[in-house]
Scaffold this motif. Structure first.
Motif, short mmCIF file in Angstrom:
data_model
loop_
_atom_site.label_atom_id
_atom_site.label_comp_id
_atom_site.label_asym_id
_atom_site.label_seq_id
_atom_site.Cartn_x
_atom_site.Cartn_y
_atom_site.Cartn_z
N ALA A 515 -10.88 26.43 61.76
CA ALA A 515 -11.43 25.74 60.60
C ALA A 515 -12.85 26.20 60.29
CB ALA A 515 -11.42 24.22 60.84
N GLY A 516 -13.26 25.94 59.05
CA GLY A 516 -14.64 26.16 58.63
C GLY A 516 -15.02 27.63 58.62
N MET A 517 -16.27 27.88 58.99
CA MET A 517 -16.79 29.25 58.99
C MET A 517 -16.01 30.13 59.96
SD MET A 517 -18.85 31.41 57.69
CE MET A 517 -19.90 30.32 56.74
N THR A 532 -3.12 28.76 62.66
CA THR A 532 -3.13 28.45 61.23
C THR A 532 -4.51 27.95 60.83
OG1 THR A 532 -2.42 26.16 61.59
CG2 THR A 532 -0.69 27.81 61.25
N GLY A 533 -4.78 28.03 59.55
CA GLY A 533 -5.99 27.42 59.03
C GLY A 533 -5.81 25.91 58.95
N MET A 534 -6.88 25.19 59.16
CA MET A 534 -6.80 23.73 59.12
C MET A 534 -6.64 23.27 57.67
SD MET A 534 -9.47 21.03 60.78
CE MET A 534 -9.02 19.32 61.02
N LYS A 535 -5.64 22.43 57.43
CA LYS A 535 -5.39 21.95 56.08
C LYS A 535 -6.50 21.01 55.63
CE LYS A 535 -0.36 22.38 56.52
NZ LYS A 535 0.94 21.67 56.49
N LYS A 536 -6.84 21.09 54.35
CA LYS A 536 -7.96 20.32 53.83
C LYS A 536 -7.73 18.81 53.92
CE LYS A 536 -9.64 23.85 50.63
NZ LYS A 536 -9.94 24.19 49.21
N ASP A 555 -23.25 20.90 67.08
CA ASP A 555 -24.26 20.17 66.32
C ASP A 555 -23.86 19.93 64.87
OD1 ASP A 555 -26.20 19.28 67.97
OD2 ASP A 555 -27.70 20.77 67.45
N GLY A 556 -22.67 20.35 64.47
CA GLY A 556 -22.27 20.11 63.09
C GLY A 556 -20.89 20.66 62.81
N GLY A 557 -20.43 20.46 61.58
CA GLY A 557 -19.16 21.00 61.15
C GLY A 557 -17.96 20.21 61.65
N PHE A 558 -16.79 20.84 61.53
CA PHE A 558 -15.54 20.17 61.91
C PHE A 558 -15.50 19.84 63.40
CE2 PHE A 558 -14.13 22.34 57.99
CZ PHE A 558 -13.56 21.26 57.34
N ALA A 559 -16.04 20.71 64.23
CA ALA A 559 -16.01 20.45 65.67
C ALA A 559 -16.77 19.17 66.00
CB ALA A 559 -16.60 21.64 66.43
N LYS A 560 -17.95 19.01 65.43
CA LYS A 560 -18.74 17.80 65.69
C LYS A 560 -18.05 16.56 65.14
CE LYS A 560 -22.64 15.58 66.78
NZ LYS A 560 -22.45 14.25 66.22
N MET A 561 -17.47 16.68 63.95
CA MET A 561 -16.80 15.53 63.33
C MET A 561 -15.66 15.03 64.21
SD MET A 561 -14.97 15.32 59.58
CE MET A 561 -13.51 16.26 60.07
N HIS A 562 -14.85 15.95 64.71
CA HIS A 562 -13.69 15.52 65.51
C HIS A 562 -14.09 15.18 66.95
CE1 HIS A 562 -10.72 16.05 62.40
NE2 HIS A 562 -11.26 17.22 62.09
N TYR A 563 -15.18 15.75 67.44
CA TYR A 563 -15.70 15.29 68.74
C TYR A 563 -16.12 13.83 68.64
CZ TYR A 563 -19.41 14.20 72.04
OH TYR A 563 -20.21 13.57 72.94
N ASP A 564 -16.84 13.48 67.58
CA ASP A 564 -17.25 12.08 67.40
C ASP A 564 -16.03 11.16 67.33
OD1 ASP A 564 -19.92 12.73 67.40
OD2 ASP A 564 -20.08 12.88 65.22
#
Length: 652
Positions: A515-517, A532-536, A555-564
Motif C-alpha cells: 500500500a501507499g508509496m 496485490t495492491g491494497m484496495k481503497k 511514524d505515518g501512513g497506512f502502516a501507522k494507521m493499522h498499527y494503531d
C-alpha cells in the motif's frame, strides 16, 4: 524556563563533579517538559543528544519558534559550560549543535546575553572583527557590496563561512566573481586564445585572492566571461561521449577545459549518515556527487563556493539523504542532473512526497536566507525538467576532462556507483552499495584498482546480519499471527520484503497487500509477484492479511494507521525491518515506550554491505581509501575519515 536554567549556575560543574554534567542535560529536558507538558512522560528516560533534538523538533511543532529558540540557546550554552567548554571553544561547539539540531543559523550575538548570565564571558569572541563582519551582513544584506568592499574573497570567506546563511554566502560569492571576471576580461587581449585567457584569469584570481585557501584559485571558467575567446575544437571522439541531452550545457565546459594539474575532492556532506554531497573539481571544471537532505535535521550539504560552479550533478540513488537537496540547489543552478533510469523516476516521486508531507519543517521553511527554504514546488518542477538518464557501464564525458561511468551498486533498485576518470586519475565513489547477495540482487562487483575509493562505511566494524535468520523469523511470525503489519521503506526494503514473502510461499497462503508509496515505487521498479495492491475501500485488516506499507519507522501512513488499530490485539504482529531513528514510533516500540499487546519483531535487514564483506573489499583496494556515510568516529590503518568541508588534493 530561562530562569530555571539560569539558577543552575553550572560554571565549573564538570571539574567539581563530572557526573553532574548529565544532570545538566537532564535539567534541559525538564525545562522543555515545562514548555510542553505533554512531554512529562520523558522525565524518567536516560537523555542524550538525540533526545534534545527530538524535543526541539517536537516543541517547534506545537509552539512558536520565537518562544522556543531562546530556551534552546540557553540550553546549548548550559550543556557546553557543564562540559568544561571555554569561551574560545564555544563558537565551533555551538555551530556543531546548530547543525545537529537543524535549527536556524542564529546570529552569534544571540548567545552573548545568555552566556553572560551563565558566567561565561564570550563578548571578546563574538565581537571579533570576523563576527562583526558576519553580523553586519546579516543585519543589512541590502548593503552587502559595501560590507565587502576593499576585501579579498579569501578573507571574507574565512570570516563568514561558519555563521553566514548559505543564501548570503552565495550572494557574497557572486559579487566577487563578477568583480574578478570583469577585471580579467579587461586584461585579455582581443586576439588571445584559450591558453592565454586562462593565464590572465588565473593571475587575476591570484592577485584578488579569489580562492578558498592560499594554495589554489577557484575553477577558471572562461565560458563565464562576457566576451570569451573562441573555444577550441572538440575532438569527435570526445563529442560522441557527451550525452546528447547534455551537449548544449557541457560543450563550453569541454571546449574551454585544459590539462589539469590537480584534482580536489571536497566533502560537503557525507562523513556522517545523511545529507551526502561530494564535489570533485579540476582547474576548470567541477561535478557534484549526490546532494542530499538529512531527514533527522533538515540539513543539506555544506555550502562552498565551488557549488556555484558545477557542470553536472550525479545522483547515486533515490533516497532523500542523497537526492533530497536538489530542489534547493535548483534555485540558481541551471545545469542537468544525471542518474540511471530507475533512480531518476523514483527520485522525482519521493521529492513530490516529501513536499506533500511538509518538508522542510518550520521555522527554516520560511527563512529566505536558508537554502533549505528553497525546497518548493517551483524548484521540484525544475528538477523534473533537468534530468538526464545515464546507462550503467557506459562512459560519458560529463564535465571538461571528466569521464564518468556508472556501475551497478546493488543497494536499492537503480543505485549506481560512479567511476570518475580525470586524465588517467581514477576516483570511485560507491554511494551506498551492497556487496552481499539479497533476494533482489547479487552483490555488487566494483573495481578495486582506482587511485581513490570513496566508500560507504555504514557497517564498518559493526556486527554482520544474517538474511537467512531474518527470513526464518519473518516466516515464523506470520505463521503464528494475523493480521501482520510490516512497515518498510518504500524504496528497496518494500521490494525485498515482497519478494521474500513470495519465495517463502506466504503470498500463496495469505492475503499479502502492498500500500501507499511502497506500492507506487514497486510498480516503478518493475517488481511483480502474487501480492496485490491494497484496495481503497479496505479500512480494516482481516486476520488473513499481511500488509507491507511505507513508513518504515512506523511514524505515518497506512502502516501507522493499522498499527494503531491492532496495537492491543494479541493475535496481531508488527515486523520492523529497517533503521529506526530515535524517538520514532518504531524506535519507541522496540525500546518499551509504546504500550501494546500485539507481537513485535525486529527482523534486521540492510541494503548496505555487511562488515565482513566491506572489510574484504576495502582491503583489496590499492589506492587511497576514504570512508563516508558512517557512524564511525575513529578509524585506524590506511582508511581516511574526512571532516565536513575537508579538501583532499590529488596531483594529476
Amino acid at each position: 524556563c530561562v530562569e530555571v536554567l539560569g539558577n543552575l549556575n553550572p560554571v565549573n560543574l564538570a571539574e567539581e563533579d563530572p557526573a553532574q554534567c548529565f544532570l545538566c542535560l537532564d535539567a534541559v529536558i525538564q525545562t522543555f517538559c515545562v514548555l510542553v507538558p505533554s512531554l512529562s512522560n520523558l522525565q524518567n528516560w536516560d537523555f542524550d543528544d538525540e533526545d534534545l533534538r527530538y524535543v526541539y523538533r517536537y516543541s517547534l511543532g506545537r509552539l512558536p519558534h520565537q518562544s522556543v529558540d531562546p530556551t534552546v540557546r540557553q540550553a546549548l550554552l548550559l550543556i557546553e559550560i557543564s562540559s568544561g567548554t571555554g569561551a574560545e571553544q564555544i563558537v565551533p561547539s555551538l555551530r556543531d549543535w546548530i547543525a545537529f539540531l537543524g535549527s536556524p543559523y542564529w546570529k552569534p550575538q544571540d548567545f552573548i546575553k545568555p552566556a553572560s548570565e551563565l558566567g561565561l564571558p564570550v563578548e571578546p569572541v563574538f565581537e571579533s572583527d570576523e563576527m562583526r563582519l558576519t553580523d553586519s551582513i546579516r543585519r543589512y544584506p541590502e548593503y552587502l557590496e559595501e560590507a565587502v568592499r576593499n576585501k579579498s574573497y579569501l578573507d571574507v570567506y574565512k570570516a563568514t563561512r561558519d555563521w553566514l546563511p548559505d543564501v548570503l554566502s552565495s550572494r557574497v560569492f557572486d559579487i566577487f566573481r563578477r568583480r574578478v571576471n570583469d577585471e580579467a576580461q579587461e586584461n585579455i587581449d582581443s586576439d588571445a586564445d584559450v591558453s592565454e585567457a586562462h593565464r590572465v584569469i588565473e593571475k587575476t584570481y591570484q592577485k584578488r585572492r579569489f580562492m578558498t585557501n592560499k594554495g589554489r584559485v577557484l575553477p577558471i571558467r572562461i565560458q563565464d566571461l562576457d566576451s570569451p575567446p573562441p573555444p577550441e575544437a572538440i575532438e569527435p571522439v570526445v563529442f560522441e561521449m557527451i550525452p546528447q541531452k547534455l551537449r548544449v550545457e557541457l560543450m563550453p565546459s569541454v571546449a574551454y577545459s585544459g590539462k589539469t594539474k590537480q584534482v580536489e575532492i571536497v566533502f560537503l556532506g557525507g562523513p556522517g549518515i545523511g545529507r551526502s554531497g561530494i564535489l570533485i573539481r579540476t582547474d576548470t571544471s567541477a561535478i557534484l556527487l549526490d546532494y542530499g537532505l538529512s531527514v533527522a535535521n533538515q540539513r543539506i550539504p555544506e555550502w562552498v563556493p565551488e557549488l556555484e560552479m558545477i557542470d553536472c550533478v550525479l545522483v547515486t540513488h533515490s533516497h532523500l539523504d542523497h537526492v533530497g537537496g536538489l530542489p534547493a540547489l535548483y534555485e540558481n543552478y541551471t545545469g542537468k542532473w544525471c542518474a540511471t533510469g530507475v533512480t531518476g523516476a523514483v527520485s522525482m516521486t519521493l521529492l513530490e512526497d516529501a513536499l506533500k508531507v511538509g518538508t522542510p519543517l518550520p521555522p527554516r521553511r520560511h527563512d529566505k536566507y536558508d537554502m533549505v527554504s528553497r525546497f518548493n514546488r517551483r524548484n521540484i518542477d525544475r528538477v523534473k525538467k533537468s534530468y538526464v538518464q545515464l546507462e550503467a557501464g557506459k562512459a560519458s564525458e560529463l564535465a571538461g576532462g571528466m569521464v564518468v561511468t556508472p556501475v551497478e551498486a546493488r543497494h536499492i533498485p537503480g543505485s549506481s556507483a560512479y567511476l570518475v576518470d580525470i586524465e588517467g586519475t581514477r576516483i570511485l565513489y560507491t554511494g551506498d552499495f551492497n556487496l552481499d547477495d539479497s533476494v533482489l540482487f547479487h552483490g555488487a562487483n566494483l573495481p578495486t584498482d582506482c587511485d581513490v575509493v570513496i566508500f560507504d562505511g555504514t557497517y564498518w566494524g559493526r556486527e554482520d546480519f544474517d538474511r537467512k535468520a531474518v527470513s526464518d523469523q519473518v516466516s515464523q511470525t506470520i505463521a503464528k499471527h494475523g493480521p501482520v503489519i510490516i512497515p518498510t521503506f518504500a524504496v528497496g526494503r518494500s521490494q525485498e520484503i515482497l519478494v521474500m514473502l513470495d519465495e517463502l510461499g506466504v503470498t500463496s497462503s495469505r492475503n499479502v497487500m502492498v500500500a501507499g508509496m511502497a506500492e507506487r515505487v514497486t510498480k516503478l521498479t518493475g517488481y511483480s509477484g502474487d501480492w496485490t495492491g491494497m484496495k481503497k475501500n479496505k479500512v480494516v485488516l482481516d486476520v488473513d492479511d499481511v500488509l507491507v506499507a511505507g513508513g518504515g519507522m512506523l511514524d505515518g501512513g497506512f502502516a501507522k494507521m493499522h498499527y494503531d488499530e491492532h496495537r492491543q490485539n494479541p493475535d496481531a504482529a508488527v515486523i520492523l525491518c529497517g533503521y529506526l531513528a530515535p524517538r520514532t514510533t518504531g524506535w519507541n516500540l522496540m525500546h518499551g515506550h509504546e504500550t501494546h499487546t500485539c507481537a513485535v519483531e525486529y527482523a534486521r535487514l540492510s541494503a548496505h554491505s555487511s562488515a565482513s564483506n566491506l572489510a574484504e573489499f576495502v582491503g583489496s583496494c590499492s589506492g587511497k581509501k576514504i570512508m563516508v556515510h558512517t557512524p564511525t568516529k575513529k578509524v585506524s590503518g590506511d582508511v581516511l575519515l574526512p571532516e565536513y568541508r575537508e579538501r583532499i588534493v590529488l596531483d594529476v
